[in-house]
Design a protein around this motif. Structure first.
Motif, PDB file in Angstrom:
ATOM      1  N   MET A 108      35.914  94.012  81.342  1.00 34.87           N
ATOM      2  CA  MET A 108      34.462  93.997  81.276  1.00 34.87           C
ATOM      3  C   MET A 108      33.957  92.708  80.626  1.00 34.87           C
ATOM      4  SD  MET A 108      31.886  96.722  79.449  1.00 34.87           S
ATOM      5  CE  MET A 108      32.230  96.066  77.822  1.00 34.87           C
ATOM      6  N   VAL A 109      34.658  92.264  79.572  1.00 32.10           N
ATOM      7  CA  VAL A 109      34.274  91.018  78.910  1.00 32.10           C
ATOM      8  C   VAL A 109      34.410  89.844  79.872  1.00 32.10           C
ATOM      9  CG1 VAL A 109      34.932  89.385  77.107  1.00 32.10           C
ATOM     10  CG2 VAL A 109      34.784  91.825  76.585  1.00 32.10           C
ATOM     11  N   VAL A 110      35.532  89.798  80.597  1.00 32.50           N
ATOM     12  CA  VAL A 110      35.749  88.721  81.565  1.00 32.50           C
ATOM     13  C   VAL A 110      34.655  88.728  82.622  1.00 32.50           C
ATOM     14  CG1 VAL A 110      37.261  87.921  83.420  1.00 32.50           C
ATOM     15  CG2 VAL A 110      38.235  88.563  81.207  1.00 32.50           C
ATOM     16  N   ALA A 111      34.295  89.920  83.102  1.00 33.31           N
ATOM     17  CA  ALA A 111      33.249  90.015  84.118  1.00 33.31           C
ATOM     18  C   ALA A 111      31.914  89.512  83.575  1.00 33.31           C
ATOM     19  CB  ALA A 111      33.121  91.460  84.593  1.00 33.31           C
ATOM     20  N   GLU A 112      31.593  89.849  82.325  1.00 33.31           N
ATOM     21  CA  GLU A 112      30.334  89.379  81.733  1.00 33.31           C
ATOM     22  C   GLU A 112      30.312  87.862  81.599  1.00 33.31           C
ATOM     23  OE1 GLU A 112      28.781  91.225  78.224  1.00 33.31           O
ATOM     24  OE2 GLU A 112      29.792  93.114  78.678  1.00 33.31           O
TER      25      GLU A 112
END
Length: 623
Positions: A108-112
């Motif tokens: 999720m962090v990478v996607a953000e």
């Protein structure tokens, strides 16, 4: 994967304040890196094939600025992303308690991060490409490129910006979310308070950076020369990097010691501010480092430039054993000057631009193998000009294939007397043999040649002369010939002022970097204050008044400002002391006081921004 992207978009909407801060920093960094990349590409393009005038100097300037810009931009982008995500530790802890795996949180962090950079980088690249040509007039006026130069469109610059910014942002995001790997209970515990200690790796890295910075700052005390002093000036960034790694522990220790000294006597607002600094030292460090960078970068650049200018003036003044100088003279004027009654000896100094080959590897591209420089041709009574020869003799400058070099030039790979230097003048390549090595490279340049080496090249010589009798009589006689003579001191002052004028482009580029650092610092402070809305509400519920909260914010702002100023000065002093010793023989550093005081004022002004945000967040009654 669609769930991860949906969660990332939802998180971006919910945490839009912190996301907006990261977005703004990436936009600024993208614009700066794209504009810088456009000029680097222009330097490479002009250096390929038939090298155009000023190509090497343009490339050297662009790459030098690009190196510093990339380091600062990546550091500040990573710092901003890291702080933005650390503010959401409670969210990550909650996700872990309801069953999310560490891999899912990281995804999720990478996607953000990818979502923010995918939008922000193009948004910043466009104004960067549009702003880059605005430096053209300044580059032309500095004599680096000819009039009529056009920068052109660069496709490689935005691509390089993407390749630089995205990995840096991803690395910062993954580091900020690393706590989720320790389990749900640990994630919840760490979400409530910041750990004051440093991990073993951070301690080692901070120690290595600190020692490296001090060692580099001490290089001018061991190795003489301009390049050694310039290398010593880089210690400021190494020391600042050490502070960035271990600053949280430093802030925690200072806050703890201050609390133990003042106890509760300081009042509610200062006590709350010190408690916050102790409990959330990493948050405070994130705000301190960009401001300290503002002080350190501006101080070291302007201080080193002043030191180099003073050293050049001293070397030129000490090296001229003359009484008068004629700055505007023609090639045939020296003979007429020598016949003037009262003139005892005459010498001429003629400077012409050249390209110097710095790499003999045939596989090296032309734009990397050649570097722009200049040569000084001496003729007449050379005893009037003393560059302090250490090896060989200037008397051996007998033809176009002989040359004398400064000791600074030897650091570039030359061996000394008997070695050869490849020069390119007016399109012709010449291999010259080194016959002498001298000291005063700042005053007289890196290369001295015989007049035969510049035959056929257009140039205006500077004539220096000694007089036997009254200098006023000689000056009057020269004026009747249409020649204006000045004192050596006036000539040196004019030469150093001309060198300072040549620093205008560098000063503008430095101002751009400082503005970027200041904007990032302001954005970080506002973002940190906006993320403390829940903290302010809790304090209001426990009885704190709005005035006390604003006083607490103001005290924290002053703590941030003073800490940044002290750290910035402490980081820059070793490098300036080393530069002063290496170039001037003194340990008293050269300081540009107007600019330094202006930087301190800018730090104080930026640090007050949280007060404005705090007034809005603390308005109204406690809920």
């Amino acid at each position: 994967m669609s769930i991860v992207w949906s969660s990332a978009r939802a998180a971006a909407r919910v945490h839009r304040a912190s996301i907006a801060g990261s977005f703004a920093v990436v936009v600024l960094a993208s614009a700066l890196l794209t504009a810088t990349g456009a000029w680097v590409e222009a330097g490479i393009r002009r250096s390929q094939g038939a090298v155009e005038p000023g190509a090497g100097e343009l490339l050297a300037l662009a790459t030098s600025f690009a190196g510093t810009t990339v380091l600062i931009a990546l550091f500040l982008v990573a710092s901003t992303f890291g702080q933005s995500l650390r503010q959401r530790r409670r969210q990550f802890a909650l996700l872990r308690t309801i069953g999310a795996t560490p891999g899912q949180v990281r995804s999720m962090v990478v996607a953000e991060v990818l979502l923010v950079t995918a939008v922000a980088v193009p948004v910043g690249a466009v104004p960067g490409l549009l702003a880059a040509p605005r430096l053209t007039d300044l580059v032309v006026s500095s004599g680096i490129v000819p009039a009529g130069f056009e920068l052109g469109f660069s496709l490689a610059a935005p691509v390089a910006t993407v390749l630089l910014l995205v990995p840096a942002a991803l690395a910062a995001g993954l580091l900020a979310s690393r706590q989720v790997a320790d389990g749900a209970a640990s994630a919840v515990r760490q979400a409530g308070v910041e750990a004051p200690g440093l991990g073993r790796t951070r301690r080692i890295v901070a120690g290595v950076l600190l020692i490296s910075g001090l060692v580099v700052a001490g290089v001018p005390f061991v190795v003489a020369g301009t390049l050694a002093s310039a290398l010593g000036s880089t210690s400021a960034l190494l020391l600042l990097a050490a502070v960035a790694v271990a600053g949280s522990r430093l802030v925690h220790t200072v806050a703890s010691r201050t609390l133990s000294l003042v106890g509760g006597r300081a009042g509610a607002a200062p006590t709350l501010a010190l408690l916050n600094a102790r409990g959330f030292s990493r948050r405070l460090t994130t705000a301190v480092v960009p401001l300290a960078l503002l002080v350190a970068l501006g101080g070291v650049q302007t201080g080193f430039a002043m030191t180099a200018t003073q050293a050049a003036g001293e070397q030129l003044r000490d090296g001229l054993s003359a009484d008068l100088v004629i700055e505007q003279s023609g090639p045939e004027d020296s003979a007429a000057v020598a016949r003037t009654p009262g003139v005892d000896a005459v010498a001429t100094m003629t400077r012409v631009p050249v390209d110097v080959k710095t790499d003999d590897d045939e596989g090296t591209p032309g734009f990397l193998a050649w570097e722009s420089s200049s040569v000084l041709a001496l003729s007449g009574d050379t005893e009037l000009v003393d560059p302090v020869v250490r090896e060989g003799s200037l008397d051996d400058l007998t033809g176009a294939a002989t040359i004398a070099v400064s000791r600074d030039a030897l650091i570039g790979g030359l061996k000394g007397v008997g070695d050869t230097v490849d020069l390119r003048m007016a399109g012709d390549e010449v291999r010259a043999t080194i016959v002498a090595v001298y000291d005063r490279g700042l005053g007289f340049g890196d290369f001295i040649v015989a007049p035969a080496a510049i035959e056929g090249l257009a140039a205006s010589p500077v004539t220096v002369l000694s007089v036997d009798g009254a200098g006023s009589d000689v000056t009057a006689a020269l004026e009747r010939q249409g020649l204006v003579a000045t004192s050596v001191d006036d000539h040196v002052q004019g030469a150093t002022e001309a060198g300072a004028d040549g620093q205008r482009l560098s000063d503008v580029l430095l101002l751009v970097l400082l503005a970027f650092s200041g904007l990032v610092a302001a954005n970080t402070l506002v973002m940190l204050t906006a993320g403390r809305a829940a903290e302010f509400r809790l304090l209001r519920r426990t009885g704190a008044t709005r005035s006390q909260l604003l006083a607490m914010i103001a005290t924290e702002s002053m703590v941030v400002a003073l800490t940044a100023i002290v750290i910035g000065v402490a980081c820059v002093l070793p490098s300036l002391v080393g530069a002063a010793y290496g170039l001037l023989g003194t340990v008293v550093p050269a300081v540009n006081w107007p600019i330094s005081l202006g930087l301190i004022g800018a730090v104080l002004l930026v640090s007050l921004l949280p007060i404005a945000s705090g007034r809005r967040l603390t308005a109204g009654a406690a809920v």
